[in-house]
Scaffold this motif. Sequence first.
Motif, PDB file in Angstrom:
ATOM      1  N   LEU A 173      -4.460  10.769  26.203  1.00  0.00           N
ATOM      2  CA  LEU A 173      -5.295   9.571  26.265  1.00  0.00           C
ATOM      3  C   LEU A 173      -4.594   8.386  25.617  1.00  0.00           C
ATOM      4  N   ARG A 174      -3.804   8.652  24.597  1.00  0.00           N
ATOM      5  CA  ARG A 174      -3.043   7.552  23.990  1.00  0.00           C
ATOM      6  C   ARG A 174      -2.040   6.978  24.992  1.00  0.00           C
ATOM      7  N   ALA A 175      -1.376   7.864  25.713  1.00  0.00           N
ATOM      8  CA  ALA A 175      -0.446   7.405  26.746  1.00  0.00           C
ATOM      9  C   ALA A 175      -1.193   6.651  27.848  1.00  0.00           C
ATOM     10  N   PHE A 176      -2.377   7.133  28.195  1.00  0.00           N
ATOM     11  CA  PHE A 176      -3.193   6.477  29.205  1.00  0.00           C
ATOM     12  C   PHE A 176      -3.549   5.051  28.789  1.00  0.00           C
ATOM     13  N   PHE A 177      -4.064   4.888  27.565  1.00  0.00           N
ATOM     14  CA  PHE A 177      -4.488   3.567  27.112  1.00  0.00           C
ATOM     15  C   PHE A 177      -3.303   2.610  26.958  1.00  0.00           C
ATOM     16  N   SER A 178      -2.128   3.146  26.680  1.00  0.00           N
ATOM     17  CA  SER A 178      -0.960   2.273  26.523  1.00  0.00           C
ATOM     18  C   SER A 178      -0.599   1.566  27.822  1.00  0.00           C
ATOM     19  N   GLU A 179      -1.121   2.068  28.953  1.00  0.00           N
ATOM     20  CA  GLU A 179      -0.824   1.479  30.258  1.00  0.00           C
ATOM     21  C   GLU A 179      -1.998   0.681  30.817  1.00  0.00           C
ATOM     22  N   GLN A 180      -3.092   0.565  30.041  1.00  0.00           N
ATOM     23  CA  GLN A 180      -4.285  -0.116  30.532  1.00  0.00           C
ATOM     24  C   GLN A 180      -4.375  -1.541  29.998  1.00  0.00           C
ATOM     25  N   THR A 181      -5.139  -2.358  30.710  1.00  0.00           N
ATOM     26  CA  THR A 181      -5.423  -3.722  30.264  1.00  0.00           C
ATOM     27  C   THR A 181      -6.930  -3.945  30.316  1.00  0.00           C
ATOM     28  N   ASP A 182      -7.395  -4.966  29.596  1.00  0.00           N
ATOM     29  CA  ASP A 182      -8.822  -5.265  29.572  1.00  0.00           C
ATOM     30  C   ASP A 182      -9.155  -6.373  30.571  1.00  0.00           C
ATOM     31  N   ALA A 183     -10.411  -6.843  30.521  1.00  0.00           N
ATOM     32  CA  ALA A 183     -10.866  -7.849  31.487  1.00  0.00           C
ATOM     33  C   ALA A 183     -10.085  -9.144  31.389  1.00  0.00           C
ATOM     34  N   ALA A 184      -9.508  -9.420  30.225  1.00  0.00           N
ATOM     35  CA  ALA A 184      -8.726 -10.645  30.040  1.00  0.00           C
ATOM     36  C   ALA A 184      -7.245 -10.441  30.335  1.00  0.00           C
ATOM     37  N   GLY A 185      -6.887  -9.230  30.761  1.00  0.00           N
ATOM     38  CA  GLY A 185      -5.491  -8.951  31.079  1.00  0.00           C
ATOM     39  C   GLY A 185      -4.637  -8.536  29.905  1.00  0.00           C
ATOM     40  N   ARG A 186      -5.268  -8.301  28.740  1.00  0.00           N
ATOM     41  CA  ARG A 186      -4.514  -7.910  27.549  1.00  0.00           C
ATOM     42  C   ARG A 186      -4.176  -6.421  27.568  1.00  0.00           C
ATOM     43  N   ASP A 216     -16.608  -4.290  25.481  1.00  0.00           N
ATOM     44  CA  ASP A 216     -16.074  -5.253  24.518  1.00  0.00           C
ATOM     45  C   ASP A 216     -16.902  -6.532  24.482  1.00  0.00           C
ATOM     46  N   GLY A 217     -17.946  -6.602  25.312  1.00  0.00           N
ATOM     47  CA  GLY A 217     -18.788  -7.793  25.355  1.00  0.00           C
ATOM     48  C   GLY A 217     -18.203  -8.927  26.158  1.00  0.00           C
ATOM     49  N   GLY A 222      -9.506  -6.240  23.055  1.00  0.00           N
ATOM     50  CA  GLY A 222      -8.062  -6.028  23.060  1.00  0.00           C
ATOM     51  C   GLY A 222      -7.589  -4.883  22.186  1.00  0.00           C
ATOM     52  N   ARG A 223      -8.516  -4.212  21.486  1.00  0.00           N
ATOM     53  CA  ARG A 223      -8.123  -3.122  20.586  1.00  0.00           C
ATOM     54  C   ARG A 223      -8.941  -1.879  20.894  1.00  0.00           C
ATOM     55  N   ILE A 224      -8.306  -0.715  20.763  1.00  0.00           N
ATOM     56  CA  ILE A 224      -8.952   0.573  20.992  1.00  0.00           C
ATOM     57  C   ILE A 224      -8.867   1.411  19.726  1.00  0.00           C
TER      58      ILE A 224
END
Length: 345
Positions: A243-256, A153-154, A222-224
């Motif tokens: 994978l959709r269920a997986f991503f729904s439980e993940q956060t990015d480097a900023a905690g989003r 995400d840069g 913040g978006r996939i």
Amino acid sequence: MAWRMPHEGDPHERTWMAFPNEGPTLGDDPAEQERFYAAWSAVANAVAGFEPVTMLVDPSKAERAQRMLDSAIDIVETPVDEFWFRDHGPTFVVDDQRPGALGAVDWIFNGWGAPEWASWEKAAQHARFTADLVGAELVSSLLVNEGGGIHVDGEGTVLVTETVQLDPRRNRFADRARVEAELHRTIGATKVVWLPRGLTRDYDEFGTNGHVDIVATIPTPGRILLHAQQNPEHPDFEVSRDLRAFFSEQTDAAGRTFEIIDLPAPESLRDHEGFVDYSYVNHLVVNGGIIACGFGEDRADAQAREILEAAYPGRRALTVDARQIFAGGGGIHCITQQQPTVVAR
């Protein structure tokens, strides 16, 4: 030095590619090979309508390249065996503390896990060769990795796949901590999101064992954008659901928590080899545009363009038929690599 891999949507200096040479993924049938060259050239010519393109070309294919490529495309002759440039070429990085600094990560490339059919001795030199051409600082790495196996995400987040970076045919002694430390050193990753797997076809003989760039990407922090197979007859129906269920439980480097945008697969389910992995996720973002994979389905291709243009505001999506490229084992993103623009203050 603090290297950081910019987001693909940041301004590009140019796009890099390599022109196909004989090999298993090119095909044995002359008609199939001609379609392959035509599809490859169509991608390069489409990108050249948005930004500069440089093509590495084996001397034996120079005449063909000159004939098939737009005259605006820069051709650089050098030995070529493998030609999926995203995977064996450099991953470009910048150093925010040194304006104007450009780095080129030289991963170890072993043909996606050293399969018997692959040849990569020449391709493995392309990262260093390209870095020299552009005057980039070489960032050497002992990690066996490919550019199609990461998406960023840069801002510190990187998507990877357990079956790629932890593949014992690639990195026999690696564990998550070692991979994460190397991704931090080379591309500035501070949060690694480990997908459990990739699409079904990608585990076949000529697959990559789960590259992320055909499954999911980050259009903005913040978006996939997530591949969504909507037909339960296809094995990727369950894969994309999980994978959709997986991503729904993940956060990015900023905690989003990620906002998930479904990118439906086309209706085609099979080709002569079996279930296809046709995916609109495998697009390339260019200056002012998006080069999107097309699969000969007007409605689905148009829907994908609409979703992509909404995900990347201000860009125009252009479809290029990618079926022949997918028959060789990848898509538009797999054959291209962006070089970010760096500006000295």
